[in-house]
Design an enzyme around this catalytic site. Structure first.
Site, PDB file in Angstrom:
ATOM      1  N   ASP A  69     -33.786  16.117  25.812  1.00 41.23           N
ATOM      2  CA  ASP A  69     -32.941  17.233  25.384  1.00 41.23           C
ATOM      3  C   ASP A  69     -31.919  17.489  26.490  1.00 41.23           C
ATOM      4  O   ASP A  69     -32.281  17.927  27.589  1.00 41.23           O
ATOM      5  CB  ASP A  69     -33.790  18.473  25.119  1.00 41.23           C
ATOM      6  CG  ASP A  69     -32.995  19.610  24.495  1.00 41.23           C
ATOM      7  OD1 ASP A  69     -32.156  19.329  23.617  1.00 41.23           O
ATOM      8  OD2 ASP A  69     -33.209  20.775  24.880  1.00 41.23           O
ATOM      9  N   GLU A  94     -31.140  20.057  32.646  1.00 37.49           N
ATOM     10  CA  GLU A  94     -30.288  21.250  32.696  1.00 37.49           C
ATOM     11  C   GLU A  94     -29.633  21.339  34.072  1.00 37.49           C
ATOM     12  O   GLU A  94     -30.275  21.061  35.087  1.00 37.49           O
ATOM     13  CB  GLU A  94     -31.138  22.495  32.416  1.00 37.49           C
ATOM     14  CG  GLU A  94     -30.462  23.829  32.628  1.00 37.49           C
ATOM     15  CD  GLU A  94     -29.247  24.020  31.743  1.00 37.49           C
ATOM     16  OE1 GLU A  94     -28.201  24.432  32.288  1.00 37.49           O
ATOM     17  OE2 GLU A  94     -29.339  23.760  30.522  1.00 37.49           O
ATOM     18  N   ASN A 121     -27.238  16.838  36.864  1.00 38.32           N
ATOM     19  CA  ASN A 121     -25.995  16.643  36.122  1.00 38.32           C
ATOM     20  C   ASN A 121     -26.191  15.364  35.324  1.00 38.32           C
ATOM     21  O   ASN A 121     -26.190  14.269  35.888  1.00 38.32           O
ATOM     22  CB  ASN A 121     -24.816  16.522  37.079  1.00 38.32           C
ATOM     23  CG  ASN A 121     -23.486  16.325  36.363  1.00 38.32           C
ATOM     24  OD1 ASN A 121     -23.439  16.010  35.168  1.00 38.32           O
ATOM     25  ND2 ASN A 121     -22.392  16.505  37.078  1.00 38.32           N
ATOM     26  N   ASP A 144     -21.928  23.828  26.394  1.00 37.24           N
ATOM     27  CA  ASP A 144     -20.808  24.677  26.793  1.00 37.24           C
ATOM     28  C   ASP A 144     -19.527  24.138  26.169  1.00 37.24           C
ATOM     29  O   ASP A 144     -19.198  22.961  26.339  1.00 37.24           O
ATOM     30  CB  ASP A 144     -20.665  24.694  28.313  1.00 37.24           C
ATOM     31  CG  ASP A 144     -21.791  25.476  28.985  1.00 37.24           C
ATOM     32  OD1 ASP A 144     -22.441  26.269  28.282  1.00 37.24           O
ATOM     33  OD2 ASP A 144     -22.002  25.293  30.197  1.00 37.24           O
ATOM     34  N   LYS A 148     -10.659  25.778  27.041  1.00 37.33           N
ATOM     35  CA  LYS A 148      -9.328  25.442  27.545  1.00 37.33           C
ATOM     36  C   LYS A 148      -9.153  23.930  27.629  1.00 37.33           C
ATOM     37  O   LYS A 148     -10.047  23.214  28.080  1.00 37.33           O
ATOM     38  CB  LYS A 148      -9.115  26.071  28.919  1.00 37.33           C
ATOM     39  CG  LYS A 148      -9.087  27.599  28.895  1.00 37.33           C
ATOM     40  CD  LYS A 148      -8.872  28.168  30.289  1.00 37.33           C
ATOM     41  CE  LYS A 148      -8.863  29.696  30.246  1.00 37.33           C
ATOM     42  NZ  LYS A 148      -8.681  30.295  31.592  1.00 37.33           N
ATOM     43  N   ASP A 180     -21.968  25.599  17.289  1.00 37.20           N
ATOM     44  CA  ASP A 180     -21.353  26.601  16.419  1.00 37.20           C
ATOM     45  C   ASP A 180     -19.840  26.582  16.542  1.00 37.20           C
ATOM     46  O   ASP A 180     -19.161  27.431  15.962  1.00 37.20           O
ATOM     47  CB  ASP A 180     -21.901  27.998  16.727  1.00 37.20           C
ATOM     48  CG  ASP A 180     -21.740  28.382  18.185  1.00 37.20           C
ATOM     49  OD1 ASP A 180     -21.812  27.492  19.051  1.00 37.20           O
ATOM     50  OD2 ASP A 180     -21.533  29.579  18.473  1.00 37.20           O
TER      51      ASP A 180
END
Length: 236
Positions: A69, A94, A121, A144, A148, A180
């Site tokens: 994951d 994570e 990372n 995330d 921009k 989403d």
């Protein structure tokens, strides 16, 4: 403003009668510190690969198939998956270290021996963590968005990540993507389908989460009636 919206959404959720499917997962234990919502993965401090742990110390049954994951957040999704599927091993990666430490503490409280969380990372560390064919399933959920345009290079699904996953996944292994944000979901899919080793057996998005266990962001979206864009891809 974003924090105000999140607080309002959380208040609305707490008024509802629906119970999130994290029964048995501790929900109230705090981090004891303020957590940054977004971490720039291109900062110098995140450019060193994370070495692999001693896998035989991490998983009791090392030979089970491994579910990765990417961007595991608080870890509640993966903890519940580990409870529901004891014949799988699970690894959450994570970049926010406090979340990793808390998720591993929760794992220990629950007595689970088939799930682990790693601070890394993933774009830098992935190929250093696994050998070809080590992975049997991958999920990337609500990463995330980095809205921009100049920040798009910070998004988690980059060509290098896709190429590494093509090498590390067993043939026929699924990759489940959801967001989403339509543009983010479609960009993730496009990046995977640009690689010849991935294809979409459904020729488009899917309606439901095939695992039946939502992430926290997914649960929020469902309770608030927000759209979710999901894709199920496979390694050829």
């Amino acid at each position: 403003m974003e924090a105000d919206v999140q607080r309002a959404q959380q208040a609305q959720l707490e008024k509802g009668s629906s119970v999130p499917p994290w029964t048995g997962i501790p929900l109230q234990k705090g981090l004891g510190q303020r957590l940054r919502q977004h971490v720039n993965p291109l900062q110098a401090q995140y450019q060193q690969p994370t070495p692999p742990p001693h896998w035989e110390r991490v998983y009791r049954r090392l030979g089970q198939p491994l579910h990765l994951d990417i961007g595991s957040g608080s870890g509640r999704f993966l903890l519940r998956m580990a409870q529901e599927q004891p014949d799988w091993n699970f690894l959450g990666v994570e970049i926010r270290q406090p979340l990793v430490e808390r998720a591993n503490a929760w794992r220990d409280e629950l007595g689970l021996d088939n799930v682990h969380f790693l601070f890394a990372n993933i774009n830098v560390s992935l190929r250093h963590l696994f050998a070809p064919g080590d992975l049997s399933r991958v999920t990337i959920q609500f990463p995330d968005p980095w809205f921009k345009k100049r920040h798009h290079k910070r998004r988690i699904v980059q060509p290098r990540l896709v190429a590494d996953l093509a090498l590390l996944l067993q043939p026929g292994s699924p990759v489940f993507l959801q967001s989403d944000v339509r543009e983010v979901a479609e960009e993730m899919v496009d990046r995977f389908l640009e690689h010849p080793q991935f294809w979409n057996p459904y020729q488009g998005p899917i309606d439901d989460n095939p695992f039946g266990i939502p992430t926290e962001r997914e649960w929020q979206c469902l309770q608030l009636g927000l759209p979710i864009y999901r894709y199920w891809l496979e390694r050829r």
